[in-house]
Motif scaffolding. Structure first.
Motif, PDB file in Angstrom:
ATOM      1  N   PHE A 119       0.836  -1.198   0.000  1.00 18.72           N
ATOM      2  CA  PHE A 119       0.000   0.000   0.000  1.00 18.72           C
ATOM      3  C   PHE A 119       0.870   1.246   0.000  1.00 18.72           C
ATOM      4  CE2 PHE A 119      -1.971  -3.298   2.694  1.00 18.72           C
ATOM      5  CZ  PHE A 119      -3.157  -3.522   2.018  1.00 18.72           C
ATOM      6  N   TYR A 120       0.292   2.340  -0.470  1.00 18.33           N
ATOM      7  CA  TYR A 120       0.929   3.659  -0.417  1.00 18.33           C
ATOM      8  C   TYR A 120       0.023   4.517   0.446  1.00 18.33           C
ATOM      9  CZ  TYR A 120       3.828   7.456  -2.396  1.00 18.33           C
ATOM     10  OH  TYR A 120       4.720   8.488  -2.590  1.00 18.33           O
ATOM     11  N   LEU A 121       0.458   4.783   1.671  1.00 15.55           N
ATOM     12  CA  LEU A 121      -0.421   5.371   2.674  1.00 15.55           C
ATOM     13  C   LEU A 121       0.062   6.734   3.156  1.00 15.55           C
ATOM     14  CD1 LEU A 121      -1.018   2.179   4.852  1.00 15.55           C
ATOM     15  CD2 LEU A 121      -2.411   3.022   2.941  1.00 15.55           C
ATOM     16  N   SER A 122      -0.881   7.494   3.696  1.00 22.38           N
ATOM     17  CA  SER A 122      -0.602   8.817   4.266  1.00 22.38           C
ATOM     18  C   SER A 122      -1.159   8.891   5.684  1.00 22.38           C
ATOM     19  CB  SER A 122      -1.244   9.907   3.400  1.00 22.38           C
ATOM     20  OG  SER A 122      -1.286  11.137   4.097  1.00 22.38           O
ATOM     21  N   PRO A 123      -0.466   9.587   6.588  1.00 20.53           N
ATOM     22  CA  PRO A 123      -0.980   9.767   7.950  1.00 20.53           C
ATOM     23  C   PRO A 123      -2.330  10.482   7.974  1.00 20.53           C
ATOM     24  CG  PRO A 123       1.334  10.355   7.834  1.00 20.53           C
ATOM     25  CD  PRO A 123       0.876  10.172   6.425  1.00 20.53           C
ATOM     26  N   LEU A 124      -2.682  11.133   6.872  1.00 22.55           N
ATOM     27  CA  LEU A 124      -3.952  11.844   6.817  1.00 22.55           C
ATOM     28  C   LEU A 124      -5.147  10.913   6.620  1.00 22.55           C
ATOM     29  CD1 LEU A 124      -2.943  14.869   4.534  1.00 22.55           C
ATOM     30  CD2 LEU A 124      -3.003  14.760   7.040  1.00 22.55           C
ATOM     31  N   GLN A 125      -4.874   9.677   6.267  1.00 23.93           N
ATOM     32  CA  GLN A 125      -5.966   8.725   6.043  1.00 23.93           C
ATOM     33  C   GLN A 125      -6.498   8.187   7.368  1.00 23.93           C
ATOM     34  OE1 GLN A 125      -3.386   6.510   3.108  1.00 23.93           O
ATOM     35  NE2 GLN A 125      -5.364   6.204   2.097  1.00 23.93           N
ATOM     36  N   LEU A 126      -7.833   8.017   7.424  1.00 25.16           N
ATOM     37  CA  LEU A 126      -8.459   7.529   8.656  1.00 25.16           C
ATOM     38  C   LEU A 126      -7.966   6.128   9.013  1.00 25.16           C
ATOM     39  CD1 LEU A 126     -12.124   8.761   8.080  1.00 25.16           C
ATOM     40  CD2 LEU A 126     -10.428   9.729   9.639  1.00 25.16           C
ATOM     41  N   SER A 127      -7.783   5.284   7.997  1.00 23.32           N
ATOM     42  CA  SER A 127      -7.325   3.921   8.256  1.00 23.32           C
ATOM     43  C   SER A 127      -5.941   3.905   8.894  1.00 23.32           C
ATOM     44  CB  SER A 127      -7.305   3.107   6.957  1.00 23.32           C
ATOM     45  OG  SER A 127      -8.605   2.913   6.463  1.00 23.32           O
ATOM     46  N   VAL A 128      -5.091   4.852   8.486  1.00 20.90           N
ATOM     47  CA  VAL A 128      -3.741   4.910   9.045  1.00 20.90           C
ATOM     48  C   VAL A 128      -3.798   5.302  10.516  1.00 20.90           C
ATOM     49  CG1 VAL A 128      -1.508   6.074   8.914  1.00 20.90           C
ATOM     50  CG2 VAL A 128      -2.674   5.374   6.819  1.00 20.90           C
ATOM     51  N   SER A 129      -4.690   6.213  10.864  1.00 21.83           N
ATOM     52  CA  SER A 129      -4.871   6.576  12.271  1.00 21.83           C
ATOM     53  C   SER A 129      -5.301   5.358  13.079  1.00 21.83           C
ATOM     54  CB  SER A 129      -5.919   7.681  12.401  1.00 21.83           C
ATOM     55  OG  SER A 129      -5.491   8.860  11.749  1.00 21.83           O
ATOM     56  N   ASN A 130      -6.178   4.550  12.506  1.00 19.56           N
ATOM     57  CA  ASN A 130      -6.622   3.332  13.186  1.00 19.56           C
ATOM     58  C   ASN A 130      -5.473   2.344  13.360  1.00 19.56           C
ATOM     59  OD1 ASN A 130      -9.179   4.473  13.012  1.00 19.56           O
ATOM     60  ND2 ASN A 130      -9.812   3.224  11.268  1.00 19.56           N
ATOM     61  N   LEU A 131      -4.657   2.208  12.319  1.00 24.11           N
ATOM     62  CA  LEU A 131      -3.562   1.237  12.351  1.00 24.11           C
ATOM     63  C   LEU A 131      -2.462   1.630  13.333  1.00 24.11           C
ATOM     64  CD1 LEU A 131      -3.328   0.564   8.512  1.00 24.11           C
ATOM     65  CD2 LEU A 131      -4.042  -1.082  10.265  1.00 24.11           C
ATOM     66  N   ARG A 132      -2.315   2.914  13.584  1.00 25.96           N
ATOM     67  CA  ARG A 132      -1.319   3.352  14.568  1.00 25.96           C
ATOM     68  C   ARG A 132      -1.650   2.818  15.953  1.00 25.96           C
ATOM     69  NH1 ARG A 132      -0.651   9.759  12.984  1.00 25.96           N
ATOM     70  NH2 ARG A 132       1.059   9.532  11.466  1.00 25.96           N
ATOM     71  N   GLU A 133      -2.929   2.742  16.257  1.00 22.86           N
ATOM     72  CA  GLU A 133      -3.353   2.269  17.572  1.00 22.86           C
ATOM     73  C   GLU A 133      -3.493   0.755  17.600  1.00 22.86           C
ATOM     74  OE1 GLU A 133      -7.334   2.973  20.178  1.00 22.86           O
ATOM     75  OE2 GLU A 133      -6.124   4.759  19.747  1.00 22.86           O
TER      76      GLU A 133
END
Length: 220
Positions: A105-119
Protein backbone atom coordinates in the motif's frame (compact mmCIF):
# COMPACT_ATOMS: atom_id res chain seq x y z
CA UNK A 1 -45.13 -28.16 -55.06
CA UNK A 2 -45.87 -30.00 -51.82
CA UNK A 3 -42.46 -31.64 -51.97
CA UNK A 4 -40.84 -28.29 -52.53
CA UNK A 5 -42.66 -26.80 -49.53
CA UNK A 6 -41.59 -29.68 -47.30
CA UNK A 7 -38.01 -29.25 -48.49
CA UNK A 8 -38.06 -25.54 -47.70
CA UNK A 9 -39.52 -26.21 -44.25
CA UNK A 10 -36.78 -28.75 -43.49
CA UNK A 11 -34.10 -26.30 -44.61
CA UNK A 12 -35.56 -23.56 -42.43
CA UNK A 13 -35.78 -25.89 -39.42
CA UNK A 14 -32.19 -27.01 -39.92
CA UNK A 15 -31.00 -23.41 -40.08
CA UNK A 16 -32.85 -22.54 -36.88
CA UNK A 17 -31.43 -25.56 -35.05
CA UNK A 18 -27.92 -24.74 -36.23
CA UNK A 19 -28.14 -21.15 -34.99
CA UNK A 20 -29.52 -22.31 -31.62
CA UNK A 21 -26.72 -24.85 -31.21
CA UNK A 22 -24.11 -22.24 -32.08
CA UNK A 23 -25.52 -19.85 -29.49
CA UNK A 24 -25.32 -22.55 -26.83
CA UNK A 25 -21.73 -23.33 -27.73
CA UNK A 26 -20.43 -19.77 -27.59
CA UNK A 27 -22.53 -18.41 -24.71
CA UNK A 28 -20.66 -17.88 -21.40
CA UNK A 29 -20.92 -20.65 -18.83
CA UNK A 30 -23.01 -19.90 -15.75
CA UNK A 31 -22.88 -21.95 -12.59
CA UNK A 32 -21.06 -24.91 -14.13
CA UNK A 33 -21.10 -26.96 -10.95
CA UNK A 34 -17.91 -25.30 -9.74
CA UNK A 35 -15.78 -27.39 -12.10
CA UNK A 36 -13.96 -24.28 -13.20
CA UNK A 37 -14.38 -20.54 -13.39
CA UNK A 38 -14.15 -20.03 -17.13
CA UNK A 39 -11.67 -17.84 -18.95
CA UNK A 40 -11.11 -14.11 -18.97
CA UNK A 41 -11.77 -12.12 -22.12
CA UNK A 42 -8.80 -12.40 -24.46
CA UNK A 43 -8.57 -8.62 -24.60
CA UNK A 44 -7.62 -8.53 -20.93
CA UNK A 45 -4.59 -10.75 -21.60
CA UNK A 46 -5.07 -12.56 -18.28
CA UNK A 47 -4.82 -16.34 -17.80
CA UNK A 48 -7.76 -18.54 -16.81
CA UNK A 49 -8.71 -18.53 -13.16
CA UNK A 50 -7.26 -21.62 -11.42
CA UNK A 51 -9.61 -24.51 -10.59
CA UNK A 52 -11.48 -24.07 -7.32
CA UNK A 53 -9.89 -27.22 -5.89
CA UNK A 54 -6.58 -25.31 -5.67
CA UNK A 55 -7.64 -22.70 -3.11
CA UNK A 56 -4.12 -21.40 -2.46
CA UNK A 57 -3.59 -20.73 -6.16
CA UNK A 58 -7.00 -19.04 -6.43
CA UNK A 59 -6.04 -16.77 -3.51
CA UNK A 60 -2.75 -15.79 -5.13
CA UNK A 61 -4.51 -15.20 -8.44
CA UNK A 62 -7.10 -12.86 -6.91
CA UNK A 63 -4.44 -10.95 -4.99
CA UNK A 64 -2.35 -10.48 -8.11
CA UNK A 65 -5.10 -9.28 -10.44
CA UNK A 66 -6.62 -6.94 -7.85
CA UNK A 67 -5.82 -3.24 -8.10
CA UNK A 68 -7.72 -2.37 -4.92
CA UNK A 69 -9.35 -3.89 -1.90
CA UNK A 70 -11.39 -3.01 1.20
CA UNK A 71 -9.24 -2.82 4.32
CA UNK A 72 -11.11 -3.26 7.59
CA UNK A 73 -9.54 -1.79 10.73
CA UNK A 74 -10.70 -0.92 14.25
CA UNK A 75 -11.81 2.71 14.38
CA UNK A 76 -10.21 5.35 16.60
CA UNK A 77 -12.83 7.97 15.69
CA UNK A 78 -14.71 8.96 18.82
CA UNK A 79 -18.10 8.56 17.17
CA UNK A 80 -17.40 4.92 16.29
CA UNK A 81 -14.41 4.05 18.49
CA UNK A 82 -13.75 0.35 18.73
CA UNK A 83 -16.07 -0.51 15.86
CA UNK A 84 -15.14 -2.02 12.49
CA UNK A 85 -14.14 0.56 9.89
CA UNK A 86 -13.51 -0.25 6.23
CA UNK A 87 -11.93 1.83 3.48
CA UNK A 88 -11.01 1.15 -0.14
CA UNK A 89 -7.26 1.23 -0.79
CA UNK A 90 -5.20 0.82 -3.94
CA UNK A 91 -2.73 -2.04 -3.74
CA UNK A 92 -0.31 -4.20 -5.69
CA UNK A 93 1.57 -7.41 -5.04
CA UNK A 94 3.98 -6.81 -7.90
CA UNK A 95 4.30 -6.07 -11.63
CA UNK A 96 1.84 -7.87 -13.93
CA UNK A 97 2.84 -11.50 -14.22
CA UNK A 98 5.33 -11.28 -11.35
CA UNK A 99 3.26 -11.10 -8.18
CA UNK A 100 4.85 -11.88 -4.82
CA UNK A 101 1.57 -12.37 -2.95
CA UNK A 102 2.41 -9.51 -0.57
CA UNK A 103 -0.20 -6.71 -0.72
CA UNK A 104 1.63 -3.37 -0.74
CA UNK A 105 0.00 0.00 0.00
CA UNK A 106 0.93 3.66 -0.42
CA UNK A 107 -0.42 5.37 2.67
CA UNK A 108 -0.60 8.82 4.27
CA UNK A 109 -0.98 9.77 7.95
CA UNK A 110 -3.95 11.84 6.82
CA UNK A 111 -5.97 8.72 6.04
CA UNK A 112 -8.46 7.53 8.66
CA UNK A 113 -7.32 3.92 8.26
CA UNK A 114 -3.74 4.91 9.05
CA UNK A 115 -4.87 6.58 12.27
CA UNK A 116 -6.62 3.33 13.19
CA UNK A 117 -3.56 1.24 12.35
CA UNK A 118 -1.32 3.35 14.57
CA UNK A 119 -3.35 2.27 17.57
CA UNK A 120 -4.11 -1.25 16.39
CA UNK A 121 -2.15 -2.70 13.43
CA UNK A 122 -4.51 -5.65 12.94
CA UNK A 123 -6.58 -5.52 9.76
CA UNK A 124 -8.44 -7.67 7.24
CA UNK A 125 -8.21 -7.08 3.51
CA UNK A 126 -10.98 -8.21 1.15
CA UNK A 127 -10.40 -8.45 -2.60
CA UNK A 128 -12.95 -9.54 -5.19
CA UNK A 129 -13.06 -10.41 -8.87
CA UNK A 130 -16.09 -8.12 -9.08
CA UNK A 131 -13.54 -5.40 -9.88
CA UNK A 132 -12.68 -7.27 -13.08
CA UNK A 133 -14.85 -8.32 -16.03
CA UNK A 134 -15.06 -11.90 -14.73
CA UNK A 135 -18.31 -11.74 -12.74
CA UNK A 136 -20.22 -9.65 -15.29
CA UNK A 137 -19.08 -11.93 -18.08
CA UNK A 138 -20.48 -14.99 -16.30
CA UNK A 139 -23.55 -13.28 -14.83
CA UNK A 140 -22.40 -13.62 -11.20
CA UNK A 141 -23.64 -11.11 -8.62
CA UNK A 142 -20.77 -9.57 -6.59
CA UNK A 143 -22.12 -11.24 -3.44
CA UNK A 144 -22.30 -14.67 -5.05
CA UNK A 145 -19.54 -17.07 -3.97
CA UNK A 146 -18.99 -17.75 -7.68
CA UNK A 147 -17.82 -14.14 -7.97
CA UNK A 148 -14.62 -15.08 -6.20
CA UNK A 149 -13.42 -13.04 -3.25
CA UNK A 150 -10.78 -13.60 -0.61
CA UNK A 151 -10.08 -12.28 2.87
CA UNK A 152 -6.52 -11.82 4.14
CA UNK A 153 -6.02 -11.01 7.80
CA UNK A 154 -2.88 -9.87 9.58
CA UNK A 155 -1.01 -6.71 10.55
CA UNK A 156 -0.17 -3.67 8.45
CA UNK A 157 3.36 -2.31 8.90
CA UNK A 158 5.70 0.08 7.13
CA UNK A 159 8.16 -1.65 4.83
CA UNK A 160 11.81 -1.51 5.79
CA UNK A 161 14.58 0.01 3.68
CA UNK A 162 15.42 -3.36 2.12
CA UNK A 163 11.89 -3.80 0.82
CA UNK A 164 11.29 -0.14 -0.11
CA UNK A 165 12.28 -0.43 -3.77
CA UNK A 166 10.18 -3.58 -4.24
CA UNK A 167 7.09 -1.92 -2.79
CA UNK A 168 7.63 1.25 -4.81
CA UNK A 169 8.09 -0.58 -8.10
CA UNK A 170 5.11 -2.87 -7.39
CA UNK A 171 2.77 0.05 -6.74
CA UNK A 172 3.98 2.67 -9.19
CA UNK A 173 3.97 0.35 -12.20
CA UNK A 174 0.29 -0.44 -11.66
CA UNK A 175 -0.77 2.91 -10.19
CA UNK A 176 1.37 5.50 -12.04
CA UNK A 177 -0.77 8.37 -10.72
CA UNK A 178 0.75 7.77 -7.29
CA UNK A 179 3.99 9.35 -8.50
CA UNK A 180 2.24 12.72 -8.68
CA UNK A 181 0.51 12.64 -5.31
CA UNK A 182 1.54 15.64 -3.12
CA UNK A 183 4.64 15.01 -1.02
CA UNK A 184 3.14 17.19 1.71
CA UNK A 185 0.91 14.23 2.60
CA UNK A 186 3.99 12.31 3.78
CA UNK A 187 3.24 9.14 1.85
CA UNK A 188 4.91 5.91 2.92
CA UNK A 189 4.96 2.29 1.76
CA UNK A 190 3.32 -0.39 3.85
CA UNK A 191 2.34 -4.04 3.52
CA UNK A 192 -0.01 -6.60 5.01
CA UNK A 193 1.76 -9.31 6.99
CA UNK A 194 -0.65 -12.17 6.35
CA UNK A 195 -1.56 -14.56 9.17
CA UNK A 196 -4.93 -15.95 8.01
CA UNK A 197 -6.53 -16.53 4.61
CA UNK A 198 -10.08 -17.38 3.55
CA UNK A 199 -11.16 -18.13 -0.03
CA UNK A 200 -14.81 -17.93 -1.06
CA UNK A 201 -15.17 -19.22 -4.62
CA UNK A 202 -18.04 -21.70 -4.39
CA UNK A 203 -21.02 -22.67 -2.25
CA UNK A 204 -20.52 -24.35 1.13
CA UNK A 205 -18.50 -21.77 3.01
CA UNK A 206 -14.98 -20.37 2.78
CA UNK A 207 -11.85 -22.46 2.40
CA UNK A 208 -8.95 -21.90 4.75
CA UNK A 209 -5.48 -21.48 3.26
CA UNK A 210 -2.33 -21.20 5.36
CA UNK A 211 0.25 -18.50 4.63
CA UNK A 212 2.74 -21.26 3.85
CA UNK A 213 0.44 -22.76 1.20
CA UNK A 214 -0.25 -19.29 -0.18
CA UNK A 215 3.37 -18.26 -0.57
CA UNK A 216 4.47 -21.64 -1.93
CA UNK A 217 2.34 -21.11 -5.03
CA UNK A 218 4.19 -20.16 -8.22
CA UNK A 219 2.21 -17.59 -10.19
CA UNK A 220 2.99 -16.83 -13.83
Amino acid sequence: MAGLSRGSARALLAALLASTLLALLVSPARGRGGRDHGDWDEASRLPPLPPREDAARVARFVTHVSDWGALATISTLEAVRGRPFADVLSLSDGPPGAGSGVPYFYLSPLQLSVSNLRENPYATLTMTLAQTNFCKKHGFDPQSPLCVHIMLSGTVTKVNETEMDIAKHSLFIRHPEMKTWPSSHNWFFAKLNITNIWVLDYFGGPKIVTPEEYYNVTVQ
